[in-house]
Design an enzyme around this catalytic site. Structure first.
Site, PDB file in Angstrom:
ATOM      1  N   CYS A   1      30.408  34.238  35.310  1.00 11.48           N
ATOM      2  CA  CYS A   1      29.903  35.357  36.113  1.00 11.48           C
ATOM      3  C   CYS A   1      28.402  35.527  35.877  1.00 11.48           C
ATOM      4  O   CYS A   1      27.627  34.666  36.245  1.00 11.48           O
ATOM      5  CB  CYS A   1      30.707  36.619  35.782  1.00 11.48           C
ATOM      6  SG  CYS A   1      30.566  37.882  37.057  1.00 11.48           S
TER       7      CYS A   1
ATOM      8  N   HIS B   1      36.572  34.860  35.982  1.00  3.36           N
ATOM      9  CA  HIS B   1      36.590  35.194  34.553  1.00  3.36           C
ATOM     10  C   HIS B   1      37.817  34.611  33.852  1.00  3.36           C
ATOM     11  O   HIS B   1      38.845  35.283  33.776  1.00  3.36           O
ATOM     12  CB  HIS B   1      36.654  36.716  34.380  1.00  3.36           C
ATOM     13  CG  HIS B   1      35.382  37.418  34.713  1.00  3.36           C
ATOM     14  ND1 HIS B   1      34.416  37.694  33.766  1.00  3.36           N
ATOM     15  CD2 HIS B   1      34.916  37.918  35.875  1.00  3.36           C
ATOM     16  CE1 HIS B   1      33.406  38.326  34.339  1.00  3.36           C
ATOM     17  NE2 HIS B   1      33.676  38.480  35.624  1.00  3.36           N
TER      18      HIS B   1
ATOM     19  N   GLU C   1      38.370  34.411  30.767  1.00  4.45           N
ATOM     20  CA  GLU C   1      38.718  35.206  29.575  1.00  4.45           C
ATOM     21  C   GLU C   1      39.611  36.395  29.938  1.00  4.45           C
ATOM     22  O   GLU C   1      40.228  36.982  29.061  1.00  4.45           O
ATOM     23  CB  GLU C   1      37.445  35.663  28.851  1.00  4.45           C
ATOM     24  CG  GLU C   1      36.714  36.869  29.444  1.00  4.45           C
ATOM     25  CD  GLU C   1      35.870  36.542  30.677  1.00  4.45           C
ATOM     26  OE1 GLU C   1      35.903  35.396  31.149  1.00  4.45           O
ATOM     27  OE2 GLU C   1      35.192  37.463  31.178  1.00  4.45           O
TER      28      GLU C   1
END
Lengths: 224, 735
Positions: A86, A194, A196
């Site tokens: 990002c 993302h 994560e």
């Protein structure tokens, strides 16, 4: 693996990356403050999401001047693995480590949602354990995620198998549905989604794990 | 400057209030002091019209660590952990400047939370606008992008909320923002100055001329000239706030900080006087040392500025450098601007002169308190009697119209602009009955619901408020959580009108009764009055933000997930009549009218339904659970079906419109593989429960007797539901 998560003023997914690696993958991540001139003892670097320096001027445009970025560039030049997620992707592009630019989303609004990505290549240390063609459910959360590059650059990315991920339902107007790209040497990955946020069954998807597991699996090879 | 009656009036002080100031000071106030009193004694800061009634609310309970009176309420969630939470309104600024008004509303409530030492992990927002038209949708778009801009950049997930429409909000939109943060119990910080001689330190953004008299603006009605107040709206910088958060939390860990308070409404004035009065000490401030953004600011301007992203703290004498070190690291200003004194006086110096010298208690504790007349009947905009005959319409068409109506349609266009996942704690996000975030490092998750129902409250403020509390608690029950505490935002009109004041009093008393019943004490909140434009008040709109606890696990989803499961209506079908039917969304949308009374609520029964639901969730019996709210049974079934799995359901004979669309409370739809056990648990809790049908693929069918009332492809329902708001925004923007 020891991963260094860079913390810029305004980073806000730094802790999420740290948590995914330390808790979900039982790895070893530490934070690196943006004004550190060196990275210390790390095998991989993560530039996390957020709004570095408030994203004033242009997303990632100020962060590229942080002292830590000189160290990141050197680390990458020496073959170290760098992943920018990002805002981290935006910084890599601003720093010249990846080609192209990330423009305002085509409908001009911030979008947070889970999207489907197609893995375009397994030939990278970030995707070696993710089969080519596999579909990943991973969230996006950005206002400036519309990937842009001129046709020559896009052709080159494709010819060199450097498009890592494409959107199945392009949410932001990115050229050729590009969601993530690799550098020429294949040791730097930038992606808007993302991973994560997709490492914990409680969060609804664990499709991001493969990316971190790939990094983990490839570190010993690369660090020799 | 000479204090004239005109000047007093301009400061929104009455002659009586001015006389009280003179007697407290023993002299006439200076111009600067007049300004200080005007903000501290404004409705917004002093709660002068509501204070005597707010005392009726329960504020104690076994989970409560800190009740009202601090920056936020605090409750224990097990182990060493606590959460701090509160709600705050930014209604007036959001009308005048939607983007910045809403953005700074988010910023203000976040500071209230991290001032307590708690890191914000969730935001929810409750929004009200006028019925969709170009102007109102522009306000909505501005408000939403303001919230999105501030919350996303700051890095707090916006995990839920609600958004409804009524023309009474056209000149007075409501923007209520709830925030919740987490910390260890021994890490809580209070805003209580102490230690004579300790330095008072200013940190964060520089002071400018923005927002002067914002608190007073929030304490007056709007008129034709309201747009001239634009310069009173502050400008937010979420990046600065993010730095301030990190720096404050890091500085708190040094142990050198004694007290800390954010500069919100009335800025430097309220933060210094509140910290001083809570600690029973005085504060002496030298304005020359305040970091300033503009040249030539007067003492009056600096004291009343509402520049954002600023904090005031008291540090231990001799340990200032430890604090400065942290703020330097984050690139923030931190300057000693004053000292804690023993005389209990707020003393302001500027350019070698004493500009104000006011006993702290005079500003805080002695603020006026009014028992405003409320012996009139509560203001009632709607008739008691409805149409002579309620004509039944085609149920399929009615349901489609309802799911695409502004109040009930999908708010995805709004919440997809919010980062609802950052910090990776969101187990249930926007679109769920209740939002659920886990607390990392514990096995506890926090369930939250934010709700208000102006229409019910307009028909009966006391019963409407109880219904709202019940609905909030029901939302939590569907996820399996137990409500433990709440925060409230009371949005009403002009309290100087007895019929408005009566609404407020009735509502507070109803809330008190319901919060006691559901054991959810109010640990703090906000009152926003004077929500009127040109003499027309908003619907009385109390909003409740409720907080509950549950063990960390995937929460019960609200939508059907699997075909072939039994659908149980926990709580039974409920009843209505022609009078109570007038309060429904059906009446508003299909009949174009509102009348009568809100649905009847039996709080004992309601609580039993929640207990039964929690028992069902605890045994893992619920494939899904969704409470019945606006739009009644048919809309709830549609909402369960948007994911693609519908249901075939049979209901008893009777008036179809009543039974499908009445909004009787105490009802939850559960899909389950083991209906017998669900019915048994219902019975054990003294609750009616009926198996009304089974989930099935792709269609929603409802029949009574042999008559088909509803038979619609789920895709039609979800398309109508999802496309309504984008269409309204698109068409109204290009109209």
């Amino acid at each position: 693996m020891k991963a260094g998560v860079v913390v810029f003023p305004g980073s806000n997914c730094d802790h999420d990356a740290w948590f995914a690696i330390n808790e979900n993958l039982k790895g070893n991540a530490k934070f690196i403050w943006h004004d550190s001139p060196d990275l210390g003892d790390v095998d991989a670097v993560i530039l996390p999401g957020g709004f570095s320096y408030g994203d004033y001027l242009r997303c990632g445009a100020i962060a590229r001047f942080s002292p830590v970025m000189a160290a990141v560039k050197k680390f990458a030049a020496d073959g170290g693995l760098v992943i920018g997620v990002c805002n981290g992707f935006q910084i890599l592009v601003e720093a010249g480590l990846l080609p192209g630019a990330l423009l305002r989303n085509q409908d001009l609004r911030f979008i947070c949602k889970e999207v489907r990505l197609r893995t375009e290549t397994s030939n990278s240390p970030f995707t070696s354990l993710v089969p080519q063609g596999s579909i990943l459910r991973i969230p996006i959360a950005h206002g400036d995620g519309c990937y842009f590059a001129d046709d020559r650059t896009l052709d080159e990315l494709e010819a060199e198998d450097r498009v890592a991920f494409r959107y199945l339902d392009n949410p932001n107007g990115s050229k050729r549905d590009i969601a993530g790209i690799l550098n020429k040497e294949r040791n730097v990955l930038g992606m808007m989604p993302h991973p994560e946020r997709a490492c914990d069954p409680l969060m609804g998807s664990t499709d991001g794990l493969g990316i971190f597991q790939s990094i983990l699996a490839n570190i010993p090879v690369l660090s020799k | 400057m000479k204090i004239t009656p005109e000047l007093i009036k301009k400061h929104q002080l009455t002659q009586g209030e001015f006389d009280k100031i003179v007697s407290l000071l023993g002299r006439e106030p200076s111009y600067t002091e007049l300004g200080v009193f005007s903000v501290m004694w404004s409705e917004h800061c002093s709660y002068k019209s509501s204070r005597i009634h707010l005392r009726k609310l329960p504020n104690e309970g076994k989970y409560v660590v800190q009740g009202p009176g601090e920056n936020a309420g605090v409750i224990g969630i097990g182990g060493d952990w606590v959460v701090a939470f509160k709600i705050e309104s930014h209604n007036h600024p959001s009308y005048i400047e939607p983007f910045q008004g809403a953005a700074t509303g988010v910023g203000g409530i976040l500071r209230d939370i991290f001032t307590m030492g708690a890191r914000p992990i969730a935001v929810l927002d409750s929004l009200r606008f006028g019925e969709p038209n170009p102007k109102n949708m522009r306000i909505l778009a501005g408000v939403v992008s303001g919230i999105s801009h501030y919350g996303n950049c700051f890095g707090v997930p916006t995990v839920g909320g609600e958004c409804k429409f009524d023309d009474s909000y056209a000149g007075n939109p409501l923007v209520n923002v709830f925030a919740l943060g987490v910390c260890k119990k021994d890490e809580i910080f209070y805003a209580k100055a102490s230690g004579i001689g300790n330095p008072v330190i200013y940190v964060g953004a520089k002071t400018g001329r923005d927002g002067i008299h914002g608190a007073s603006m929030a304490s007056a009605e709007f008129d034709e000239k309201s747009m001239e107040k634009r310069p009173n709206v502050q400008v937010g910088d979420p990046f600065m706030e993010k730095l301030l958060l990190e720096a404050c939390i890091e500085a708190m860990q040094t142990g050198a900080i004694v007290a800390i308070q954010d500069m919100g409404a009335a800025g430097l004035t309220s933060s210094s006087c509140e910290m001083g009065s809570r600690g029973g000490v005085g504060i002496d401030i030298d304005l020359d040392k305040v970091p300033q953004r503009e040249k030539g600011m007067t003492a009056y301007e600096m004291l009343l500025s509402e520049s954002q992203e600023r904090m005031l703290l008291v540090a231990e004498k001799g340990r200032e450098e430890e604090v400065f070190h942290v703020f330097r690291k984050w690139g923030l200003d931190a300057v000693t601007i004053g000292v804690v004194t023993e005389d209990g006086i707020l003393r302001i110096r500027h350019q070698g002169r004493i500009e104000a010298e006011i006993p702290n208690p005079a500003l805080a504790d002695e603020a006026p308190k009014y028992d405003r007349p409320h012996n009139a009947a509560p203001y009632r905009k709607f008739p008691m009697e409805g149409p002579a005959e309620i004509v039944e319409v085609d149920c399929n068409a009615a349901l489609l119209k309802l799911v695409g109506s502004p109040d009930l349609c999908s708010k995805r266009w709004i919440w997809e602009q919010y980062d609802y996942q950052v910090r990776t704690n969101t187990l249930a996000g926007p679109g769920s009955d209740a939002a659920v975030v886990r607390v990392k490092g514990t096995d506890t998750s926090i369930a939250m619901s934010l709700d208000g129902n102006g229409r019910y409250c307009a028909l009966d403020p006391r019963e409407g408020t109880k219904l709202m509390v019940a609905e909030c608690c029901r939302n939590l029950a569907t996820t399996g959580a137990v409500p433990v505490a709440a925060t409230n935002n009371l949005n009403f009109g002009n309290p100087e009108r007895p019929e408005i004041m009566a609404q407020l009093v009735e509502s507070i008393e109803g809330m008190a009764e319901a919060c006691r019943h559901f054991e959810s004490p109010i640990t703090g909140g906000n009152v926003s009055l004077y929500n009127e434009t040109l003499g027309e008040a908003i619907l009385p709109t109390p909003v409740l933000g409720i907080v509950g606890l549950m063990k960390t696990a995937a929460p019960v989803p609200s939508a059907f997930r699997e075909e072939g499961l039994s659908v149980v209506l926990l709580g039974g079908f409920g009843t209505t009549d022609a009078t109570r039917f007038g309060s429904t969304e059906y009446a508003k949308v299909l009949l174009g009218q509102t009348w009568g009374l809100p649905p009847a609520l039996d709080m004992d029964y309601e609580l039993s339904v929640h207990n039964a639901m929690r028992a069902v969730a605890a045994e893992g019996l619920a494939g899904s659970a969704h409470d019945l709210g606006d739009g009644g049974l048919a809309v709830a079934l549609a909402e369960c079906s948007y994911g693609g799995i519908g249901a075939a359901v049979a209901i008893p004979d009777g008036r179809a419109d009543f039974s499908l669309f009445h909004e009787g409370p105490s009802r939850i739809l559960v899909s389950t593989k083991v209906p017998e056990r669900v019915l048994e648990l219902a019975r054990e809790n003294g609750v009616e429960a009926v198996v009304i049908g089974a989930t099935m693929k792709a269609r929603l069918q409802i029949q009574n007797g042999m008559r088909s009332l509803i038979d619609i492809p789920v895709a039609d329902l979800s398309n109508t539901f999802e496309s309504a708001l984008p269409n309204l925004i698109h068409t109204t923007n290009h109209a």
